[in-house]
Design an enzyme around this catalytic site. Sequence first.
Site, short mmCIF file in Angstrom:
data_model
loop_
_atom_site.label_atom_id
_atom_site.label_comp_id
_atom_site.label_asym_id
_atom_site.label_seq_id
_atom_site.Cartn_x
_atom_site.Cartn_y
_atom_site.Cartn_z
N PRO A 1 0.02 -3.61 0.19
CA PRO A 1 1.39 -3.24 -0.18
C PRO A 1 2.19 -2.79 1.04
O PRO A 1 1.71 -2.00 1.85
CB PRO A 1 1.16 -2.08 -1.15
CG PRO A 1 -0.19 -2.34 -1.74
CD PRO A 1 -0.98 -2.94 -0.61
N GLU A 2 3.40 -3.34 1.16
CA GLU A 2 4.27 -3.00 2.28
C GLU A 2 5.40 -2.09 1.78
O GLU A 2 5.37 -1.61 0.64
CB GLU A 2 4.81 -4.29 2.91
CG GLU A 2 3.70 -5.19 3.47
CD GLU A 2 4.23 -6.45 4.15
OE1 GLU A 2 5.42 -6.50 4.48
OE2 GLU A 2 3.44 -7.40 4.33
#
Length: 270
Positions: free
Chosen positions: A2-3
């Site tokens: 996840p960014e």
Amino acid sequence: MPELPEVETTVRGLAPFLEGQRLVTVTTFRPDLRRPFPVDLAQRLTGAAVTQLSRRAKYGIVSTDRDDHLIFHLGMSGRWRTEGGEAGKHDHLLLETAAGHRLFLHDPRRFGSVDLVSGDPLTAFPAFVTLGPEPLSDAFDAGCLARALAGRKAPVKALLLDQTVVAGLGNIYVCEALNMARISPLRAAADVPKAKIAALVPAIKEVLVAAIAAGGSTLRDFLGPEGDLGYFAKDWRVYGREGAACQCGGTIRRTVQSGRSTFHCPKCQR
């Protein structure tokens, strides 16, 4: 992993369940994730009221009226479940509110982390001290990025992934922004013209804003807090599209930089 958009989506999704709520139960179901849970986590958070949810880079922050701040990182596969029920096999932390909401930190691979700091989290949490500016903030502008890239021989993509240059960017959104700004990810940072740097900053902001609006990108098993898929993947310009046509008519190519896949168009990205 996840960014920034996925973490921002998570924080926004948790806010209706946690903000302004008092925590009545804080339970860990194992001693650690990537590193041990704070030993006094339950003691310090039980009975506290959540005053704010925020984000720094790829970390979410849950702040309380005791000036304690729970800082979480989702690792490779983490997410918060807000649908309640009982703990499952891969649920490792429970936050239960006085209103009856039961929120589980779910992390099958256990590469995430949970920390607890008091005082100002931006200075008290060691991982935050060396971070660069937030890409969606006013502090991140063409002048800021030009100074960070000046004289650097490393590829521009590598420096955009450097969290001390700009905080929160990851592989997907760097590939997307470089394509939008028509900059080759292989180009030495010092050789990127000022005009292209000036185009890159708004491209980064535009890509991130669009991704947040779409709920992030679903890569492998990322889901939002309510189990929703992120839909930005359908709008990827180059990422994961090796051999497909670029918007300029060129063909998207995949190369490997520092062990990571890079997707770009040699025709329009110079």
